[in-house]
Motif scaffolding. Sequence first.
Motif, PDB file in Angstrom:
ATOM      1  N   ARG A  50      37.925  22.366  41.794  1.00 20.05           N
ATOM      2  CA  ARG A  50      37.475  23.665  41.531  1.00 20.05           C
ATOM      3  C   ARG A  50      38.222  24.418  40.627  1.00 20.05           C
ATOM      4  O   ARG A  50      39.465  24.485  40.746  1.00 20.05           O
ATOM      5  N   LEU A  51      37.587  25.071  39.478  1.00 26.22           N
ATOM      6  CA  LEU A  51      38.272  25.654  38.668  1.00 26.22           C
ATOM      7  C   LEU A  51      37.671  27.196  38.216  1.00 26.22           C
ATOM      8  O   LEU A  51      36.442  27.087  38.034  1.00 26.22           O
ATOM      9  N   VAL A  52      38.524  28.195  38.351  1.00 22.30           N
ATOM     10  CA  VAL A  52      38.017  29.290  38.273  1.00 22.30           C
ATOM     11  C   VAL A  52      38.635  29.976  37.085  1.00 22.30           C
ATOM     12  O   VAL A  52      39.769  29.721  36.894  1.00 22.30           O
ATOM     13  N   VAL A  53      37.803  30.431  36.134  1.00 17.07           N
ATOM     14  CA  VAL A  53      38.247  31.060  34.900  1.00 17.07           C
ATOM     15  C   VAL A  53      38.236  32.663  34.909  1.00 17.07           C
ATOM     16  O   VAL A  53      37.241  33.109  35.303  1.00 17.07           O
ATOM     17  N   ALA A  54      39.412  33.055  34.497  1.00 17.23           N
ATOM     18  CA  ALA A  54      39.695  34.586  34.434  1.00 17.23           C
ATOM     19  C   ALA A  54      40.091  35.064  33.021  1.00 17.23           C
ATOM     20  O   ALA A  54      40.667  34.258  32.234  1.00 17.23           O
ATOM     21  N   LEU A  70      43.403  30.869  32.451  1.00 10.98           N
ATOM     22  CA  LEU A  70      43.079  32.229  31.825  1.00 10.98           C
ATOM     23  C   LEU A  70      42.448  31.923  30.611  1.00 10.98           C
ATOM     24  O   LEU A  70      42.786  30.820  29.820  1.00 10.98           O
ATOM     25  N   GLY A  71      41.123  32.377  30.169  1.00 10.29           N
ATOM     26  CA  GLY A  71      40.347  32.247  28.886  1.00 10.29           C
ATOM     27  C   GLY A  71      39.081  32.969  28.963  1.00 10.29           C
ATOM     28  O   GLY A  71      38.749  33.475  29.937  1.00 10.29           O
ATOM     29  N   HIS A  72      38.351  32.653  28.106  1.00 11.92           N
ATOM     30  CA  HIS A  72      36.970  33.143  27.872  1.00 11.92           C
ATOM     31  C   HIS A  72      35.798  32.202  28.354  1.00 11.92           C
ATOM     32  O   HIS A  72      36.209  31.037  28.220  1.00 11.92           O
ATOM     33  N   TRP A  73      35.031  32.255  29.275  1.00 15.96           N
ATOM     34  CA  TRP A  73      34.011  31.644  29.708  1.00 15.96           C
ATOM     35  C   TRP A  73      32.977  31.612  28.660  1.00 15.96           C
ATOM     36  O   TRP A  73      32.486  32.531  28.194  1.00 15.96           O
ATOM     37  N   PRO A  74      32.914  30.235  28.186  1.00 13.90           N
ATOM     38  CA  PRO A  74      31.911  30.008  26.994  1.00 13.90           C
ATOM     39  C   PRO A  74      30.470  29.920  27.191  1.00 13.90           C
ATOM     40  O   PRO A  74      30.004  29.903  28.488  1.00 13.90           O
TER      41      PRO A  74
END
Length: 124
Positions: A50-54, A70-74
């Motif tokens: 499970r990977l959550v991106v903020a 951390l980063g932009h959700w494409p």
Amino acid sequence: MPPRAARGADEQRFWLSWPEPSRSELATAQAERWWRLHRALGKEAPRLGRLVVAEQSFQHPQVPGEQRALGHWPSANGAGASPQPLRLIDPQGRVVVAYGPEITPQAVMKDVRRLLKRNPAAPR
């Protein structure tokens, strides 16, 4: 793409990934929803990450087994399209299924089980 730290020994791992909502209570509820789905996989659970991106910081406490980035959700279809709130990603980082906002954990579970069944784990 799966996080670099999670690649290597886990080459056969699929990923359930989503962008973290900006509201803390929604972020916590979503993280717990996908954690419960992950636990329900039983002996197949190690084959799914499970990977959550903020964007800048996380709004919820980290739940067991959760990877964070951390980063932009494409966006899937360019800059103007709204991003899908959940994606199922293969071990090579390709999106297998992108879900809309109305997706239920039962539908995701059905897809995950089908995917794991059709892609047997490599012998150790």
